[in-house]
Every structure is written in structure tokens, then in C-alpha cells.
Design a protein around this motif. Structure first.
Motif, PDB file in Angstrom:
ATOM      1  N   LEU A 205      -7.704 -28.608 -48.576  1.00  0.00           N
ATOM      2  CA  LEU A 205      -8.559 -27.917 -47.615  1.00  0.00           C
ATOM      3  C   LEU A 205      -7.768 -27.510 -46.374  1.00  0.00           C
ATOM      4  CD1 LEU A 205     -11.499 -27.079 -47.082  1.00  0.00           C
ATOM      5  CD2 LEU A 205     -11.850 -29.298 -46.009  1.00  0.00           C
ATOM      6  N   VAL A 206      -6.964 -28.424 -45.850  1.00  0.00           N
ATOM      7  CA  VAL A 206      -6.136 -28.111 -44.677  1.00  0.00           C
ATOM      8  C   VAL A 206      -5.154 -26.988 -45.000  1.00  0.00           C
ATOM      9  CG1 VAL A 206      -4.390 -29.028 -43.110  1.00  0.00           C
ATOM     10  CG2 VAL A 206      -6.391 -30.405 -43.691  1.00  0.00           C
ATOM     11  N   TYR A 207      -4.564 -27.038 -46.186  1.00  0.00           N
ATOM     12  CA  TYR A 207      -3.608 -26.014 -46.602  1.00  0.00           C
ATOM     13  C   TYR A 207      -4.288 -24.645 -46.689  1.00  0.00           C
ATOM     14  CZ  TYR A 207       0.214 -23.953 -49.300  1.00  0.00           C
ATOM     15  OH  TYR A 207       1.248 -23.160 -49.726  1.00  0.00           O
ATOM     16  N   GLY A 208      -5.484 -24.595 -47.262  1.00  0.00           N
ATOM     17  CA  GLY A 208      -6.218 -23.340 -47.348  1.00  0.00           C
ATOM     18  C   GLY A 208      -6.604 -22.798 -45.984  1.00  0.00           C
ATOM     19  N   ILE A 273       4.386 -29.884 -43.131  1.00  0.00           N
ATOM     20  CA  ILE A 273       3.907 -31.229 -42.793  1.00  0.00           C
ATOM     21  C   ILE A 273       2.765 -31.632 -43.723  1.00  0.00           C
ATOM     22  CG2 ILE A 273       2.755 -32.609 -41.014  1.00  0.00           C
ATOM     23  CD1 ILE A 273       4.297 -30.997 -38.924  1.00  0.00           C
ATOM     24  N   VAL A 274       1.856 -30.695 -43.970  1.00  0.00           N
ATOM     25  CA  VAL A 274       0.731 -30.980 -44.862  1.00  0.00           C
ATOM     26  C   VAL A 274       1.233 -31.299 -46.268  1.00  0.00           C
ATOM     27  CG1 VAL A 274      -1.265 -29.942 -46.007  1.00  0.00           C
ATOM     28  CG2 VAL A 274      -0.950 -29.661 -43.543  1.00  0.00           C
ATOM     29  N   GLU A 275       2.174 -30.503 -46.771  1.00  0.00           N
ATOM     30  CA  GLU A 275       2.715 -30.755 -48.108  1.00  0.00           C
ATOM     31  C   GLU A 275       3.426 -32.101 -48.166  1.00  0.00           C
ATOM     32  OE1 GLU A 275       5.160 -27.433 -48.968  1.00  0.00           O
ATOM     33  OE2 GLU A 275       3.494 -26.137 -49.583  1.00  0.00           O
ATOM     34  N   TRP A 276       4.151 -32.436 -47.098  1.00  0.00           N
ATOM     35  CA  TRP A 276       4.853 -33.725 -47.067  1.00  0.00           C
ATOM     36  C   TRP A 276       3.871 -34.886 -47.064  1.00  0.00           C
ATOM     37  CZ3 TRP A 276       5.015 -37.306 -42.885  1.00  0.00           C
ATOM     38  CH2 TRP A 276       5.895 -38.368 -43.080  1.00  0.00           C
ATOM     39  N   PHE A 278       0.830 -34.835 -48.215  1.00  0.00           N
ATOM     40  CA  PHE A 278       0.156 -34.875 -49.510  1.00  0.00           C
ATOM     41  C   PHE A 278       1.042 -35.534 -50.562  1.00  0.00           C
ATOM     42  CE2 PHE A 278      -0.747 -32.774 -53.618  1.00  0.00           C
ATOM     43  CZ  PHE A 278      -2.045 -33.234 -53.800  1.00  0.00           C
ATOM     44  N   GLU A 279       2.307 -35.146 -50.616  1.00  0.00           N
ATOM     45  CA  GLU A 279       3.213 -35.757 -51.588  1.00  0.00           C
ATOM     46  C   GLU A 279       3.401 -37.241 -51.310  1.00  0.00           C
ATOM     47  OE1 GLU A 279       6.794 -33.561 -51.406  1.00  0.00           O
ATOM     48  OE2 GLU A 279       5.951 -31.743 -52.315  1.00  0.00           O
ATOM     49  N   ARG A 280       3.427 -37.603 -50.035  1.00  0.00           N
ATOM     50  CA  ARG A 280       3.580 -39.010 -49.675  1.00  0.00           C
ATOM     51  C   ARG A 280       2.380 -39.822 -50.151  1.00  0.00           C
ATOM     52  NH1 ARG A 280       4.444 -41.188 -43.439  1.00  0.00           N
ATOM     53  NH2 ARG A 280       4.667 -43.414 -43.953  1.00  0.00           N
ATOM     54  N   GLU A 281       1.177 -39.296 -49.944  1.00  0.00           N
ATOM     55  CA  GLU A 281      -0.018 -40.012 -50.406  1.00  0.00           C
ATOM     56  C   GLU A 281      -0.066 -40.098 -51.930  1.00  0.00           C
ATOM     57  OE1 GLU A 281      -3.728 -38.801 -48.875  1.00  0.00           O
ATOM     58  OE2 GLU A 281      -3.256 -39.302 -46.793  1.00  0.00           O
ATOM     59  N   MET A 282       0.366 -39.020 -52.609  1.00  0.00           N
ATOM     60  CA  MET A 282       0.362 -39.044 -54.067  1.00  0.00           C
ATOM     61  C   MET A 282       1.332 -40.094 -54.599  1.00  0.00           C
ATOM     62  SD  MET A 282      -1.908 -36.943 -55.168  1.00  0.00           S
ATOM     63  CE  MET A 282      -1.414 -36.758 -56.878  1.00  0.00           C
ATOM     64  N   LYS A 283       2.516 -40.203 -53.983  1.00  0.00           N
ATOM     65  CA  LYS A 283       3.474 -41.214 -54.419  1.00  0.00           C
ATOM     66  C   LYS A 283       2.954 -42.623 -54.139  1.00  0.00           C
ATOM     67  CE  LYS A 283       7.610 -38.336 -53.854  1.00  0.00           C
ATOM     68  NZ  LYS A 283       8.877 -38.154 -53.104  1.00  0.00           N
ATOM     69  N   ALA A 284       2.316 -42.796 -52.982  1.00  0.00           N
ATOM     70  CA  ALA A 284       1.757 -44.107 -52.653  1.00  0.00           C
ATOM     71  C   ALA A 284       0.645 -44.480 -53.622  1.00  0.00           C
ATOM     72  CB  ALA A 284       1.232 -44.097 -51.219  1.00  0.00           C
ATOM     73  N   ALA A 285      -0.182 -43.506 -53.991  1.00  0.00           N
ATOM     74  CA  ALA A 285      -1.260 -43.780 -54.946  1.00  0.00           C
ATOM     75  C   ALA A 285      -0.715 -44.108 -56.326  1.00  0.00           C
ATOM     76  CB  ALA A 285      -2.198 -42.578 -55.021  1.00  0.00           C
ATOM     77  N   ALA A 286       0.405 -43.457 -56.700  1.00  0.00           N
ATOM     78  CA  ALA A 286       0.988 -43.720 -58.019  1.00  0.00           C
ATOM     79  C   ALA A 286       1.605 -45.112 -58.095  1.00  0.00           C
ATOM     80  CB  ALA A 286       2.047 -42.668 -58.337  1.00  0.00           C
ATOM     81  N   GLN A 287       2.025 -45.675 -56.959  1.00  0.00           N
ATOM     82  CA  GLN A 287       2.635 -46.997 -56.946  1.00  0.00           C
ATOM     83  C   GLN A 287       1.628 -48.130 -56.841  1.00  0.00           C
ATOM     84  OE1 GLN A 287       5.412 -46.832 -53.736  1.00  0.00           O
ATOM     85  NE2 GLN A 287       6.824 -45.439 -54.784  1.00  0.00           N
TER      86      GLN A 287
END
Length: 304
Positions: A205-208, A273-276, A278-287
Motif C-alpha cells: 500500500l505504501v509503495y502504491g 526504504i519501503v522495499e528494504w 518489506f524484505e527485512r520483514e519477509m526474512k524475519a518472518a521466514a526465520q
């Protein structure tokens, strides 16, 4: 040695030699430098050709301030409206099955295929003095075309796909399992949206919104048709730049254009910053360890 080379090739997903990679990289960097960085540098160089004082004087002019304020007002109106539409359209398309769904998706993409100039002409045809409802508007002293409402309508038209198009694939990939689980546990529709759906789509949403805002502030074609080019009243920043350049005030034109370029660079930084994040949260969720079944946390009597 052979195994290492095979592993690198498999990781790259191609069997082409290394020189092909560097050739493609060189072509990409060359295009970026020639068509992006060089023009951007030219804008700032020309804006500062007579010194920073001349550039600041160009930005201090009443017409320039009027263009800047109008651009911000239009973006402040168009972006929130597109935010509401984008969430509603994405939720409807991603979460529900209904007849005409493909047609609705096509309509969302319509501004991508229609020229902005054509969109502006459509609004002139509808709301102009000789348009379909122009005489009625004139009789009631309501101004749409060649006024701020027309500029807002044209901006909304050219920008409304951006938020929806960011959210639709994201919400389709997420599915409806979490929403269904929340409803089964007794959550209402609004509670499900605020506590389940919205947190899952917040970065998309922020990215859009970032992309929508950037396009709203930089739109030229549609706004040029419906604005009337009334200096100090209906000129946005891009239109003001065009007028200055046509009057051979190149330093002033590039100074105002550099403001748009700065806004674009700020948008790019926020996007990164938004992409970073998002990727950080995705990696944290995967761990994270897998969650326990819902029944494991329920009392024994409830499980019985």
C-alpha cells in the motif's frame, strides 16, 4: 573446480559465459547513464548556470509558488481518493469471485493504455462550455474545466491504477485463509480488515501511494488540456515549467524543473526504504518457527 563452476551456473540460471553477463551489465549501465543520469545532471547544471541565487529567485516568484501549492493540493486530493478506490478494487478483485471480474480488471488498467491527452479531452467534452453537461454547469455557475476540479479529475483518472495494481497481485498471493480464520474466531468485517488484511498489505500500500503521488505531481498531458493554462491559477509545476521555457527563461524553467527532479529523487529514496523494510520483514518472518496448531493453545475442555 568443475563442480564450483556448475554451481555458479545453476545459481545464475543460465549457461552463458561470463562475458555475456558483463556485456549485458555494461549495456544496462550505459542506458541508465545516457537516458537517466545525464539528463538529470543537465537539469541541475542548467538550473545553477547563473548561480543558486537566480534559481532561488525563480522559485520565489508568485506564479511559481502558485504552481507549487496547486500541485500539492491536487496531489493531496487525488492520492487519498485513489487510496480508497485502490483498496476497494483490490479487495473486491482478489477476495471475491463474480461475473464481470475480468472486465473490472481491464477497466482498472484502462488509464495505462489511454493517452493522458485523450483523457483530458474526454473531460472537456463532458464538462466544457459546449460539452454534454457544460450548459447546465454554466447556468449554475459551476466550473469544472479550466479550474481546479477539472485538474483533480484528470489527475485521478491517470493515477488511479497505481495503488490497485500494487495490491491486487499481493492480495491474490496471500489468499483468504487468514481472513477466514479471523471470521471463524468471531471477528467482524472491519476488525478483520484492520487487524489482518491491512497489516499484510501495508508495504504494498505504501509503495502504491508513493508511485501514485509521484505521478500526480508530475502529470502533464491530461492536466494541460483541462487547465486552460491560466497563469497563477490553474498552472501546476509541469505547466509552469513549459511556460517559462517557451518564454526563453531557461534558468527559471530548469530551476522549477529541478524541484520536480528533487521530488522524484525523494520518492526514489522512500521507495528503496519501503522495499528494504518489506524484505527485512519477509526474512524475519521466514526465520520464525512454525506456529503451533490453534487447538494446542486452547483449554482441554474446549478441545473436548
Amino acid at each position: 573446480m568443475g563442480n564450483t563452476r556448475t554451481q555458479r551456473t545453476a545459481k545464475a540460471g543460465t549457461t552463458e559465459p561470463t562475458w555475456v553477463k558483463w556485456t549485458l551489465l555494461g549495456l544496462a549501465l550505459g542506458f541508465i547513464f545516457l537516458f537517466l543520469l545525464l539528463p538529470l545532471a543537465a537539469v541541475f547544471t542548467e538550473a545553477l548556470r547563473k548561480g543558486g541565487g537566480a534559481a532561488l529567485e525563480a522559485l520565489k516568484e508568485p506564479d511559481a509558488w502558485s504552481a507549487i501549492s496547486l500541485t500539492l493540493i491536487v496531489a493531496a486530493i487525488a492520492v487519498p481518493l485513489n487510496l480508497v478506490f485502490g483498496i476497494a478494487a483490490a479487495w473486491c478483485i482478489a477476495k471475491y469471485e463474480f461475473r464481470g471480474k475480468a472486465f473490472l480488471t481491464t477497466l482498472v488498467d484502462l488509464p495505462f493504455s489511454v493517452s493522458p491527452v485523450v483523457a483530458g479531452l474526454v473531460y472537456v467534452l463532458m464538462f466544457g462550455a459546449q460539452g454534454w453537461i457544460g450548459p447546465w454547469l454554466a447556468a449554475h455557475d459551476i466550473k469544472i474545466v479550466f479550474a481546479i476540479p477539472g485538474i483533480v479529475l484528470a489527475t485521478i483518472f491517470v493515477t488511479f491504477p497505481f495503488i490497485a495494481r500494487e495490491l491486487i497481485p499481493l492480495m491474490q498471493a496471500q489468499g483468504t485463509e487468514e481472513e477466514q480464520a479471523a471470521i471463524v474466531l468471531g471477528a467482524t468485517g472491519w476488525q478483520t480488515f484492520w487487524h489482518v488484511t491491512l497489516p499484510n498489505i501495508k508495504w504494498g500500500l505504501v509503495y502504491g501511494v508513493i508511485l501514485c503521488n509521484a505521478r500526480a505531481m508530475g502529470e502533464f498531458g491530461a492536466v494541460s488540456v483541462v487547465s486552460g493554462h491560466i497563469r497563477g491559477q490553474t498552472n501546476t509545476i509541469p505547466l509552469h515549467v513549459e511556460i517559462l521555457y517557451n518564454e526563453y527563461q531557461s534558468v527559471a524553467a530548469f530551476a522549477v524543473a529541478s524541484l520536480l527532479a528533487l521530488l522524484a529523487l525523494v520518492t526514489l529514496v522512500i521507495k528503496q526504504i519501503v522495499e528494504w523494510r518489506f524484505e527485512r520483514e519477509m526474512k524475519a518472518a521466514a526465520q520464525l518457527p512454525p506456529e503451533r496448531p490453534l487447538t494446542a493453545s486452547m483449554p482441554a475442555a474446549a478441545q473436548a
